[in-house]
Design an enzyme around this catalytic site. Structure first.
Site, PDB file in Angstrom:
ATOM      1  CG  HIS A  22      -2.052  -0.972   0.917  1.00 20.28           C
ATOM      2  ND1 HIS A  22      -3.199  -0.986  -0.097  1.00 20.28           N
ATOM      3  CD2 HIS A  22      -2.273  -2.159   1.398  1.00 20.28           C
ATOM      4  CE1 HIS A  22      -3.814  -2.202   0.199  1.00 20.28           C
ATOM      5  NE2 HIS A  22      -3.114  -2.742   0.863  1.00 20.28           N
ATOM      6  CG  ASP A 249     -24.527  42.546  12.822  1.00 18.75           C
ATOM      7  OD1 ASP A 249     -24.387  43.546  12.513  1.00 18.75           O
ATOM      8  OD2 ASP A 249     -25.126  41.627  12.741  1.00 18.75           O
ATOM      9  CE  LYS A 271     -20.970  48.200  22.519  1.00 15.19           C
ATOM     10  NZ  LYS A 271     -19.653  47.349  22.572  1.00 15.19           N
ATOM     11  N   GLY A 302     -23.607  37.838  12.709  1.00 16.32           N
ATOM     12  CA  GLY A 302     -23.818  36.622  13.569  1.00 16.32           C
ATOM     13  C   GLY A 302     -24.393  35.814  12.578  1.00 16.32           C
ATOM     14  CB  VAL A 307     -30.600  32.836   8.754  1.00 17.75           C
ATOM     15  CG1 VAL A 307     -31.833  32.409   9.699  1.00 17.75           C
ATOM     16  CG2 VAL A 307     -30.519  31.915   7.647  1.00 17.75           C
ATOM     17  CG  MET A 384     -33.939  38.302  17.063  1.00 17.95           C
ATOM     18  SD  MET A 384     -34.153  39.497  15.808  1.00 17.95           S
ATOM     19  CE  MET A 384     -34.453  38.516  14.464  1.00 17.95           C
ATOM     20  N   GLY A 413     -25.735  30.362  22.986  1.00 15.80           N
ATOM     21  CA  GLY A 413     -25.260  29.021  22.273  1.00 15.80           C
ATOM     22  C   GLY A 413     -23.789  29.010  21.645  1.00 15.80           C
TER      23      GLY A 413
HETATM   24  N1  SAH Z   1     -28.155  35.948  11.449  1.00 18.00           N
HETATM   25  C1  SAH Z   1     -28.277  35.182  12.424  1.00 18.00           C
HETATM   26  C2  SAH Z   1     -29.410  35.576  13.371  1.00 18.00           C
HETATM   27  C3  SAH Z   1     -29.594  36.996  13.660  1.00 18.00           C
HETATM   28  S1  SAH Z   1     -30.973  37.482  14.756  1.00 18.00           S
HETATM   29  C4  SAH Z   1     -28.275  33.793  12.453  1.00 18.00           C
HETATM   30  O1  SAH Z   1     -28.058  33.319  11.400  1.00 18.00           O
HETATM   31  O2  SAH Z   1     -28.022  33.077  13.423  1.00 18.00           O
HETATM   32  C5  SAH Z   1     -30.489  37.268  16.401  1.00 18.00           C
HETATM   33  C6  SAH Z   1     -30.882  36.354  17.016  1.00 18.00           C
HETATM   34  O3  SAH Z   1     -30.051  35.077  16.588  1.00 18.00           O
HETATM   35  C7  SAH Z   1     -30.835  36.181  18.407  1.00 18.00           C
HETATM   36  O4  SAH Z   1     -31.868  36.992  19.290  1.00 18.00           O
HETATM   37  C8  SAH Z   1     -30.910  34.933  18.804  1.00 18.00           C
HETATM   38  O5  SAH Z   1     -32.145  34.477  18.926  1.00 18.00           O
HETATM   39  C9  SAH Z   1     -30.089  34.181  17.966  1.00 18.00           C
HETATM   40  N2  SAH Z   1     -28.829  33.820  18.215  1.00 18.00           N
HETATM   41  C10 SAH Z   1     -27.711  34.315  17.765  1.00 18.00           C
HETATM   42  N3  SAH Z   1     -26.803  33.932  18.068  1.00 18.00           N
HETATM   43  C11 SAH Z   1     -26.949  33.076  19.032  1.00 18.00           C
HETATM   44  C12 SAH Z   1     -26.186  32.535  20.102  1.00 18.00           C
HETATM   45  N4  SAH Z   1     -25.117  32.185  20.246  1.00 18.00           N
HETATM   46  N5  SAH Z   1     -26.990  31.751  21.085  1.00 18.00           N
HETATM   47  C13 SAH Z   1     -28.508  31.791  20.833  1.00 18.00           C
HETATM   48  N6  SAH Z   1     -29.137  32.408  20.186  1.00 18.00           N
HETATM   49  C14 SAH Z   1     -28.483  33.111  19.165  1.00 18.00           C
END
Ligand code: SAH
Length: 476
Positions: A22, A249, A271, A302, A307, A384, A413
């Protein structure tokens, strides 16, 4: 430096591999890929090698090693597990001034084969001179993540137009500036986006232009994931490494931002752009201003930019203003929080579908299809939603979702301070209040949420504050 690095052109040259196992197989694959004419000497071959021999892709010398096998070859690789035999091959090769490599035996080797990052025609080779192949492998892995695959086609494009580039910019400094533009600018972006024809057109336009154009700014809409920097994509990491300025953000974690290029300007638009109404317009203006300065802008959001992230609006705005825009997806909170709480969002027995919902935004809860959402065996992932937990619960119960439907709230999370709160739907608002759940938090409602109790794996400690009421519906 103990070893002299060199890349060999083996096209059409006979190379001998001693050994038919091999290890030999791997070496032979690479030799064939470089166009060598391979002879393999061994009493027997692996099925794959035997097939190559049958197809005439390699020539098989059957039997034990004979020095005459070396007669016409340029290189030899000894890949047997018999050290004495390997030594004999190396000694015979040495007598004939043929370079020999003995696999995993630098002391017997005249040449060594490096660990390789292949972005053909660009090749990166890594060697520790046999000192510690494992370290070479680690370095190779690191490079593998850093060097994007588009470098291959970029190098090929540069090769194709090399003469014209020389002619157009005889001055070395100017030529260097052009190659920087090639590597950092729109040509590379187009290659990354699987548009090789447009990339070549852009290159040719630059070659034909009388004056070099002012650098064009660009924007990448990048998903930063939920917080754990390990969940960043390679593409996001590379974007952060190349950015001139990062508009992020507030939700983007400090650990993710720490991965960005040191001298990139960071602007917290969460901010900075206070005041609900103007916020999005201010971000748009900022994107415009920064790209007009010719800068590479990363708009870092984030989770995933598309989404509940208003990424769609920003993309449309950029398009309207003729600004190039690339989208790098991220791991969205629903996917990440579910995974880090041990909850499969869909499951053959417990959930046929998953719905991503938001408790915030233009459409109020009125507009949602509650009878549909209240049906069982489906998962609701609610973003949210912290401020409206009571309304969500009430409406689902009113429309017939079972009161004992499990729920889980994941706060922060994927971060070290992640908290997971679980229970039954009817007690959701009370429990959330009791445990002072704060944003960012993601609410998961559905049969699958019950799995969190047995499958939680992240951030569990013997600290009551962190493992909260997981799947347990009795009050304590
Ligand atoms: N675009 C992002 C969502 C933005 S809206 C995505 O795709 O995840 C922001 C919401 O996302 C928060 O109010 C919460 O409900 C969720 N969120 C984002 N990060 C998070 C985390 N680390 N833990 C729990 N909820 C989270």
């Amino acid at each position: 430096m103990r070893l002299y690095p060199l890349f060999a052109d083996l096209t059409g040259l006979p190379v001998l591999v001693v050994g038919g196992g091999h290890v030999a197989e791997r070496k032979i694959d690479m030799l064939l890929a470089s166009g060598a004419s391979v002879l393999v000497g061994a009493p027997s071959l692996t099925p794959a090698l035997a097939q190559l021999a049958e197809q005439g892709k390699v020539e098989h010398y059957a039997g034990t090693f004979q020095p005459t096998w070396l007669d016409h070859v340029w290189l030899v690789i000894a890949a047997t597990d018999d050290r004495a035999l390997n030594a004999q091959v190396a000694a015979s090769a040495s007598e004939r001034r043929i370079f020999a490599n003995v696999v995993d035996d630098p002391a017997l080797s005249r040449f060594q084969v490096p660990a390789v990052v292949d972005r053909a025609p660009l090749t990166v080779a890594v060697s520790t001179g046999g000192a510690a192949p494992v370290i070479a492998r680690r370095v190779r892995e690191a490079l593998e993540t850093q060097l994007e695959h588009a470098l291959g086609p970029l190098t090929a494009l540069a090769q194709k137009h090399r003469a014209r580039i020389m002619q157009r910019w005889p001055d070395l400094a100017e030529r260097r500036a052009f190659y920087d533009w090639l590597h950092d600018g729109p040509v590379m972006a187009l290659l990354r986006n699987a548009r090789p024809d447009d990339a070549e057109r852009e290159l040719l336009e630059a070659l034909n232009a009388t004056a070099s154009a002012a650098p064009k700014g660009s924007v990448q809409l990048v998903g930063a994931g939920p917080g754990d920097p390990g969940l960043l994509t390679l593409r996001a990491l590379r974007a952060l490494n190349q950015a001139d300025v990062i508009l992020h953000d507030s939700l983007v974690s400090v650990d993710v931002l720490a991965l960005a290029r040191r001298d990139a300007e960071r602007i917290d638009v969460g901010k900075r752009c206070g005041g609900r109404h103007t916020q999005q317009e201010q971000i748009h203006q900022l994107l415009l201003d920064q790209t007009q300065l010719g800068r590479r802008v990363v708009r870092l959001k984030g989770g995933d930019p598309f989404v509940f992230g208003r990424g769609g609006e920003e993309m449309e705005f950029l398009r309207q203003h003729g600004i190039a825009c690339e989208i790098v997806p991220g791991v969205t909170a629903a996917v990440a929080c579910a995974a880090y709480a041990g909850i499969p969002l869909t499951h053959r027995e417990h959930a046929r579908s998953v719905h991503l919902l938001t408790g915030h935004g233009k459409e109020s809860l009125e507009a949602m299809d509650w009878p549909a959402l209240a049906q069982d065996h489906q998962t609701l992932a609610i973003y949210m939603g912290v401020a409206r937990l009571e309304e969500f619960t009430q409406r689902l119960l009113e429309h017939g979702r079972r009161p004992d439907t499990p729920f889980v709230i994941v706060e922060n999370g994927t971060l070290p301070q992640q908290r997971v709160l679980g229970g039954a739907l009817h007690e959701l608002p009370t429990l959330a209040k009791e445990h002072a759940i704060h944003p960012p938090a993601l609410l998961i409602i559905g049969e699958v949420a019950a799995l969190a109790r047995d499958h939680a794996w992240f951030g569990i400690q013997n600290d009551a504050h962190r493992t909260l009421k997981l799947g347990d519906s009795t009050h304590d």
